[in-house]
Scaffold this motif. Sequence first.
Motif, short mmCIF file in Angstrom:
data_model
loop_
_atom_site.label_atom_id
_atom_site.label_comp_id
_atom_site.label_asym_id
_atom_site.label_seq_id
_atom_site.Cartn_x
_atom_site.Cartn_y
_atom_site.Cartn_z
N THR A 1 41.61 33.63 38.53
CA THR A 1 40.86 32.95 39.59
C THR A 1 39.54 32.47 39.02
O THR A 1 39.04 32.97 38.02
CB THR A 1 40.60 33.91 40.78
OG1 THR A 1 39.88 35.05 40.31
CG2 THR A 1 41.90 34.37 41.42
N VAL B 1 41.60 33.38 47.41
CA VAL B 1 41.91 34.80 47.61
C VAL B 1 40.96 35.40 48.63
O VAL B 1 41.37 36.13 49.54
CB VAL B 1 41.83 35.56 46.27
CG1 VAL B 1 42.09 37.05 46.48
CG2 VAL B 1 42.85 34.96 45.29
N SER C 1 36.99 31.86 43.82
CA SER C 1 38.06 32.75 44.20
C SER C 1 39.35 32.02 44.47
O SER C 1 40.20 32.46 45.24
CB SER C 1 37.67 33.60 45.43
OG SER C 1 38.60 34.65 45.62
N ARG C 2 39.54 30.82 43.79
CA ARG C 2 40.78 30.10 43.90
C ARG C 2 41.72 30.52 42.80
O ARG C 2 41.31 30.73 41.66
CB ARG C 2 40.52 28.59 43.83
CG ARG C 2 39.84 28.02 45.07
CD ARG C 2 39.57 26.55 44.91
NE ARG C 2 38.69 26.30 43.77
CZ ARG C 2 38.27 25.07 43.44
NH1 ARG C 2 38.64 24.02 44.15
NH2 ARG C 2 37.48 24.93 42.39
N VAL C 3 43.00 30.57 43.12
CA VAL C 3 44.01 30.98 42.15
C VAL C 3 44.24 29.84 41.19
O VAL C 3 44.62 28.73 41.62
CB VAL C 3 45.32 31.37 42.86
CG1 VAL C 3 46.39 31.71 41.83
CG2 VAL C 3 45.09 32.54 43.81
N ARG D 1 49.16 32.21 38.05
CA ARG D 1 49.73 33.45 38.60
C ARG D 1 51.07 33.67 37.92
O ARG D 1 51.81 32.71 37.63
CB ARG D 1 49.90 33.32 40.11
CG ARG D 1 50.07 34.64 40.85
CD ARG D 1 49.93 34.38 42.37
NE ARG D 1 49.95 35.61 43.12
CZ ARG D 1 51.02 36.21 43.59
NH1 ARG D 1 52.22 35.68 43.35
NH2 ARG D 1 50.93 37.32 44.28
N TRP E 1 36.07 32.74 34.42
CA TRP E 1 37.23 33.06 35.26
C TRP E 1 37.33 34.57 35.39
O TRP E 1 36.80 35.35 34.59
CB TRP E 1 38.51 32.51 34.63
CG TRP E 1 38.48 31.00 34.49
CD1 TRP E 1 37.97 30.08 35.34
CD2 TRP E 1 39.01 30.26 33.39
NE1 TRP E 1 38.12 28.81 34.91
CE2 TRP E 1 38.78 28.89 33.67
CE3 TRP E 1 39.66 30.58 32.20
CZ2 TRP E 1 39.16 27.87 32.81
CZ3 TRP E 1 40.07 29.57 31.38
CH2 TRP E 1 39.82 28.23 31.67
N THR F 1 46.86 37.47 37.76
CA THR F 1 46.23 36.35 38.48
C THR F 1 44.97 35.95 37.74
O THR F 1 44.21 36.81 37.28
CB THR F 1 45.88 36.75 39.92
OG1 THR F 1 47.08 37.22 40.56
CG2 THR F 1 45.34 35.55 40.68
#
Length: 497
Positions: free
Chosen positions: A65, A86, A69-71, A74, A122, A63
């Motif tokens: 992010t 997340v 804390s956004r994906v 993936r 990131w 993952t």
Amino acid sequence: ATGKPVVSDLITGVLSGKPTIILAYPVRDPADRVVGAVGIGLNLARLQTLFSSIPLPEGSVVTLTDAQSRVLARSREAERYIGTVVQSTPSPIRDVPATQTLAGVDGIRRFFGNAIVDRGPWLLSVGIPTSVAAARIAPLWRRNLAIALSAIAAIMIVSLWFAHLLSGGLGRLRSSVRQIADGDLSPPSKSKVPNLELAQLQDGFITMAANLREAHQALDHQIEQERRMRETLQSLQRQVVRQERLAAVGVLVSGVAHELNNPLQAILGTVELLERDNGLRPEVREEIAFIKTQSGRAREIIRNLSRFSSQQTGPPALVDLRDVVAEVVQLRQRDLDASSIVLEVDVSALRKVYANFTEVEQVTLNFVINAQQSIEATGRNRGRILIKLFDVGKKVRLEVHDDGPGVTPEDEPKLFQPFFTTKPVGKGTGLGLSVSYGIIESYGGSIGHRGNDWGGATFFFELPIIDPASVPPAPSSSGTSTDDPAPVLQRSISPRI
């Protein structure tokens, strides 16, 4: 405006309609001035193919992010989860731990390993399901547990073995201590011990036991010496009493010999007068000759007794040992005949020695008396004694052989020691051979003992011969006559002992 590369937040592409991130890079002219920008859009859904090529266990996920804390990307179900938050309250990327365990956006708990990508910044996370990790770790855990248990068992076995060795060493030391406590001071045996301390303790104990043994032996030796000294003192006291009695007997013998000598002289004179009578019958003359012979024999015996009992032995002179042997034979013949002991004489010596007649006679007489008593101790009805006299180089040797039991090897070193005797009480004083040793040594001779072919003992002495021209003149005889009565055994306690 800053002139540096810029990364945009997550947006939806205008043309593709897909989640996209724009990477903007400044364009500079030759004067290094920013004249424009180049934007590169990244289709985040396509990154799934890149992540899926990474070999990971089943159920694992990679993952990417952003700071909110956004994906962004993936490896599994990217279209579904890109843009998903997340954590509702995200922590700064640089504060996220390198490893952690938590439930992902799909609700599966995983072990995550985190790394920071500075370009974003990131957060790149690789998550492995806890069940898979546990399944992978279980064999290692079981192996490590088996190794640990084996190590513990080995340590316990080694500890028990070492304890056994230690206990065995201490047990042997305890047995040795008990042995010494019981009075047995024999040296303890040295055995292998497991460590240096026990080896040093064992060496110290063996040294202590040896010192105790030496001290005990020294005490035993001292006690034995004291016992012998007491016995010697008691023996000396008895010998003094005996010497006094024998001295009185010697005076009596000398006096009786002197008194008997006068009647014998009268008898001899009368017999010689009778022999001059020519009218005597032959048988009478034979009787007179017999009387004369026996009276002369009695006179010689009395003369020998007077000479041997004299305290003043006189100075040394030339001595023919054949005369010494003849007088000893005359003194002991009757007693030997009474004991059924045959006395043989083998005389071949022709030269003389420089000594005192009475002292050499005393030595020879001691040899003959010892031989007789040795034969009588066997209880036999008959015995045999041989006196040999012969020349050996520049010495004259006299030997007395007997067929008695001989001398035991244990008694040989003590034969010539004062007060040593193997005879029963009242039969010997233990002084005869020691006095004989002193007499022979004083004249430069040698004295000794050996076995013989008869199974008995042979005592001998050797005296050097001397040229008659080298003999010093005899001193004046104006002193006391050697025929004066004196104690017979006074000579036996000569200072030569």
